[in-house]
Design a protein around this motif. Structure first.
Motif, PDB file in Angstrom:
ATOM      1  N   LYS A 212      -3.248  -9.582   1.007  1.00 39.95           N
ATOM      2  CA  LYS A 212      -2.023  -9.808   0.241  1.00 39.95           C
ATOM      3  C   LYS A 212      -0.812  -9.118   0.865  1.00 39.95           C
ATOM      4  N   LEU A 213      -1.028  -8.471   1.988  1.00 34.94           N
ATOM      5  CA  LEU A 213       0.040  -7.732   2.649  1.00 34.94           C
ATOM      6  C   LEU A 213       0.807  -8.645   3.595  1.00 34.94           C
ATOM      7  N   ASN A 214       2.101  -8.844   3.331  1.00 34.60           N
ATOM      8  CA  ASN A 214       2.920  -9.757   4.127  1.00 34.60           C
ATOM      9  C   ASN A 214       3.728  -9.066   5.219  1.00 34.60           C
ATOM     10  N   LYS A 215       4.336  -7.934   4.872  1.00 40.17           N
ATOM     11  CA  LYS A 215       5.261  -7.303   5.803  1.00 40.17           C
ATOM     12  C   LYS A 215       5.409  -5.821   5.488  1.00 40.17           C
ATOM     13  N   ILE A 216       5.676  -5.023   6.533  1.00 42.02           N
ATOM     14  CA  ILE A 216       5.959  -3.602   6.372  1.00 42.02           C
ATOM     15  C   ILE A 216       7.308  -3.307   7.018  1.00 42.02           C
ATOM     16  N   ASN A 279      10.753   6.705   5.154  1.00 46.55           N
ATOM     17  CA  ASN A 279      10.433   5.801   4.044  1.00 46.55           C
ATOM     18  C   ASN A 279       9.752   4.556   4.593  1.00 46.55           C
ATOM     19  N   ALA A 280       9.122   3.805   3.694  1.00 46.46           N
ATOM     20  CA  ALA A 280       8.492   2.539   4.060  1.00 46.46           C
ATOM     21  C   ALA A 280       8.541   1.608   2.864  1.00 46.46           C
ATOM     22  N   LYS A 281       8.705   0.319   3.154  1.00 45.92           N
ATOM     23  CA  LYS A 281       8.677  -0.712   2.116  1.00 45.92           C
ATOM     24  C   LYS A 281       7.603  -1.729   2.475  1.00 45.92           C
ATOM     25  N   ILE A 282       6.778  -2.057   1.478  1.00 49.83           N
ATOM     26  CA  ILE A 282       5.646  -2.950   1.679  1.00 49.83           C
ATOM     27  C   ILE A 282       5.900  -4.237   0.913  1.00 49.83           C
ATOM     28  N   GLN A 283       5.834  -5.365   1.606  1.00 53.11           N
ATOM     29  CA  GLN A 283       5.958  -6.656   0.929  1.00 53.11           C
ATOM     30  C   GLN A 283       4.555  -7.177   0.656  1.00 53.11           C
ATOM     31  N   VAL A 284       4.238  -7.383  -0.616  1.00 54.90           N
ATOM     32  CA  VAL A 284       2.880  -7.726  -1.010  1.00 54.90           C
ATOM     33  C   VAL A 284       2.914  -8.750  -2.138  1.00 54.90           C
ATOM     34  N   LYS A 285       1.866  -9.565  -2.217  1.00 57.01           N
ATOM     35  CA  LYS A 285       1.757 -10.543  -3.298  1.00 57.01           C
ATOM     36  C   LYS A 285       1.105  -9.874  -4.499  1.00 57.01           C
ATOM     37  N   ILE A 286       1.822  -9.858  -5.634  1.00 57.44           N
ATOM     38  CA  ILE A 286       1.320  -9.291  -6.876  1.00 57.44           C
ATOM     39  C   ILE A 286       1.306 -10.403  -7.915  1.00 57.44           C
ATOM     40  N   GLY A 287       0.125 -10.791  -8.356  1.00 59.44           N
ATOM     41  CA  GLY A 287       0.025 -11.904  -9.286  1.00 59.44           C
ATOM     42  C   GLY A 287       0.538 -13.175  -8.647  1.00 59.44           C
ATOM     43  N   GLU A 288       1.545 -13.786  -9.253  1.00 59.88           N
ATOM     44  CA  GLU A 288       2.108 -15.036  -8.747  1.00 59.88           C
ATOM     45  C   GLU A 288       3.337 -14.806  -7.880  1.00 59.88           C
ATOM     46  N   THR A 292       8.655  -6.606  -2.944  1.00 60.93           N
ATOM     47  CA  THR A 292       8.843  -5.548  -1.972  1.00 60.93           C
ATOM     48  C   THR A 292       8.757  -4.212  -2.693  1.00 60.93           C
ATOM     49  N   ILE A 293       7.851  -3.353  -2.242  1.00 52.86           N
ATOM     50  CA  ILE A 293       7.564  -2.089  -2.917  1.00 52.86           C
ATOM     51  C   ILE A 293       8.031  -0.927  -2.054  1.00 52.86           C
ATOM     52  N   ASN A 294       8.860  -0.086  -2.602  1.00 55.67           N
ATOM     53  CA  ASN A 294       9.241   1.165  -1.959  1.00 55.67           C
ATOM     54  C   ASN A 294       8.122   2.172  -2.227  1.00 55.67           C
TER      55      ASN A 294
END
Length: 351
Positions: A212-216, A279-288, A292-294
């Motif tokens: 589910k991990l798209n981008k960092i 810092n890092a931001k994670i782009q992930v699929k959550i549910g539908e 982007t998560i800090n």
């Protein structure tokens, strides 16, 4: 005859497969005096308290679960928000559906929908039009809400509870419900409700999956030795973006460990490939949805996890008894990781 039942079974099975996925949004909450920013004004959820009503009479509550009862009962009639073009209505069971040595669980059902645009309802199998939804028609859906109040023990007085909001595909009622709670609690009890992640570690383990991990996005605060570089807007940070990731199990495990460490404090550096980032931001699929998560702000997020298909009824909604069993197991998992008192860290992450 066999052909008829075979066709019937196939059509029923096809309808079940096409139903929208069900999920639960889980968050922790605590209550505090309105406009306060200190832990002294956070309320113990199992304490009794009294308030003076508008008519001057004093009303006593056995614990803070009763203000949620008041909230749901005060919204028993459908309310229409013409500005947001949404409806809201609640049903509430006064007695807990689970009451054991560790916690009590209360159940409510929220009916909510929106309106404002017309649409056509078409049967997915026959492609035939079944109904024309007009602009003023509200597409109302039912959602379960669970309120979990852990019980005090010899060591601590409980300040944090949990709220579980059931979702249907992309539709949910967490935002509208908590917004209305905030307004109601503020006006009637002069208090504020704060909803946060149950536990950053639990969020990472349940939500951040490799597939589910798209981008960092990796962010490093950077200042040039040449002072003139730092005058213009645009200098000061270095951003490295990684997409189309193909991480090995070992790399992904190391990534999760870095996220856990960075999420533990806003000054903790994030390490990736032996390089430290601020810092890092994670782009992930959550549910539908893709979010982007800090990693330094995981506390503000909620866990969204899918409900198993065997809990779903043929109408696309969950079977209540099966859902309650699932919720109980989920509560037990979350309580093992959850800090049940409020500290300065929680206040620092409040909006």
């Amino acid at each position: 005859m066999l052909s008829f039942f075979s066709t019937l079974f196939y059509n029923i099975r096809k309808e079940v497969i096409c139903l929208a996925s069900l999920s639960i949004t889980a968050c922790s909450f605590y209550l505090r005096k309105k406009n306060s920013r200190t832990t002294r004004d956070v309320y113990n959820l199992n304490d009794s308290f009294s308030i003076t009503m508008e008519d001057g009479k004093v009303k006593t509550y056995s614990d803070y679960s009763m203000i949620f009862r008041d909230f749901f009962e005060s919204h028993a009639m459908m309310q229409i928000d013409s500005a947001k073009q949404q409806s809201f209505q609640c049903e509430y069971e006064q007695n807990p559906i689970i009451n054991n040595e560790e916690y009590k669980v209360y159940c409510a059902k929220v009916y909510s929908g929106d309106y404002g645009s017309s649409s056509e309802i078409i049967n997915s199998a026959t492609k035939e039009s079944r109904y024309k939804k007009e602009v003023d028609d509200i597409d109302v859906k039912p959602f379960f809400v669970f309120l979990i109040i852990p019980k005090d023990n010899d060591r601590i007085k409980i300040q944090k509870g949990m709220l579980f909001f059931q979702n249907i595909g992309p539709y949910g009622i967490k935002t509208i419900t908590t917004t209305k709670m905030q307004d109601y609690f503020s006006k009637k009890y002069d208090l504020s409700i704060q909803c946060n992640c149950i536990a950053p570690k639990l969020f990472i383990e349940k939500v951040l999956k490799k597939n589910k991990l798209n981008k960092i996005s990796l962010i490093k605060n950077y200042k040039s030795n040449d002072k003139s570089d730092n005058i213009s807007k645009g200098y000061g940070t270095e951003v490295r973006e990684l997409s189309n990731l193909d991480l090995s199990e070992n790399q992904f495990t190391n990534l999760l460990e870095s996220i856990k460490y960075a999420s533990g404090g806003k000054y903790n550096l994030f390490e990736f490939e032996r390089i430290h980032y601020h810092n890092a931001k994670i782009q992930v699929k959550i549910g539908e949805h893709v979010k982007t998560i800090n990693v330094h702000n995981i506390d503000k997020l909620s866990i969204i996890e899918e409900i198993p298909d065997d809990i779903k009824s043929i109408d696309g909604h969950p079977d209540k008894d099966k859902l309650i069993d699932y919720v109980k197991n989920t509560i037990d998992d979350y309580l093992s990781e959850m800090v049940l008192t409020v500290g300065e860290r929680d206040l620092n992450y409040d909006e």
